[in-house]
Design an enzyme around this catalytic site. Structure first.
Site, PDB file in Angstrom:
ATOM      1  N   VAL A   1    -106.893 -17.789 -55.207  1.00  0.00           N
ATOM      2  CA  VAL A   1    -106.038 -16.832 -56.533  1.00  0.00           C
ATOM      3  C   VAL A   1    -104.377 -16.956 -56.052  1.00  0.00           C
ATOM      4  CG1 VAL A   1    -105.678 -14.885 -57.634  1.00  0.00           C
ATOM      5  CG2 VAL A   1    -108.082 -15.320 -56.306  1.00  0.00           C
ATOM      6  N   CYS A   2    -103.790 -17.433 -57.039  1.00  0.00           N
ATOM      7  CA  CYS A   2    -102.470 -17.558 -57.035  1.00  0.00           C
ATOM      8  C   CYS A   2    -101.904 -17.030 -58.107  1.00  0.00           C
ATOM      9  CB  CYS A   2    -101.872 -18.815 -56.486  1.00  0.00           C
ATOM     10  SG  CYS A   2    -102.049 -20.032 -57.759  1.00  0.00           S
ATOM     11  N   SER A   3    -100.607 -16.965 -58.498  1.00  0.00           N
ATOM     12  CA  SER A   3     -99.958 -16.639 -59.660  1.00  0.00           C
ATOM     13  C   SER A   3    -100.259 -17.586 -60.851  1.00  0.00           C
ATOM     14  CB  SER A   3     -98.586 -16.199 -59.583  1.00  0.00           C
ATOM     15  OG  SER A   3     -97.936 -17.367 -59.250  1.00  0.00           O
TER      16      SER A   3
ATOM     17  N   ALA B   1    -104.325 -15.843 -60.914  1.00  0.00           N
ATOM     18  CA  ALA B   1    -104.674 -14.207 -60.690  1.00  0.00           C
ATOM     19  C   ALA B   1    -105.288 -13.800 -62.281  1.00  0.00           C
ATOM     20  CB  ALA B   1    -103.731 -13.237 -60.467  1.00  0.00           C
TER      21      ALA B   1
END
Length: 107
Positions: free
Chosen positions: A9-11, A41
């Site tokens: 999960v990343c921005s 996210a």
């Protein structure tokens, strides 16, 4: 380890997709059967409901979300951790894959 699912999960899901590619290459080299994918996210909850995830790794840019993910995932027995900033910055797929394997083995 067969048929494991590793979710990152990343921005926004962009930079992490390169890391996913490197992790997949590392998994192939180890003859590991793993599904590795990345989501933004904002899409994480939906991805968790649609996939049987074995481990969740957070990009350093969303480390502030670790507590809320652990709250959701720990009761389900799914380990969650933040990717080491140096490994993320260097896009070190082998090291990040090793971290995911370690988390699953300890679970």
């Amino acid at each position: 380890m067969a048929n494991k699912t590793i979710m990152l999960v990343c921005s926004a899901g962009m930079s992490t997709s390169l890391l996913v590619t490197k992790m997949q290459k590392a998994a192939e080299a180890k003859q590991l059967d793993a599904k590795i994918f990345a989501v933004a996210a904002a899409e994480a909850d939906q991805a968790l409901s649609e996939n049987d995830v074995d481990v969740l790794l957070l990009g350093p840019q969303v480390r502030f979300m670790e507590g809320q993910f652990k709250e959701k995932l720990t009761p389900a027995g799914i380990p969650c951790a933040v990717i080491d900033m140096a490994d993320y910055g260097m896009m070190n797929g082998e090291k990040v894959l090793a971290k995911a394997e370690q988390l699953m083995a300890n679970n």
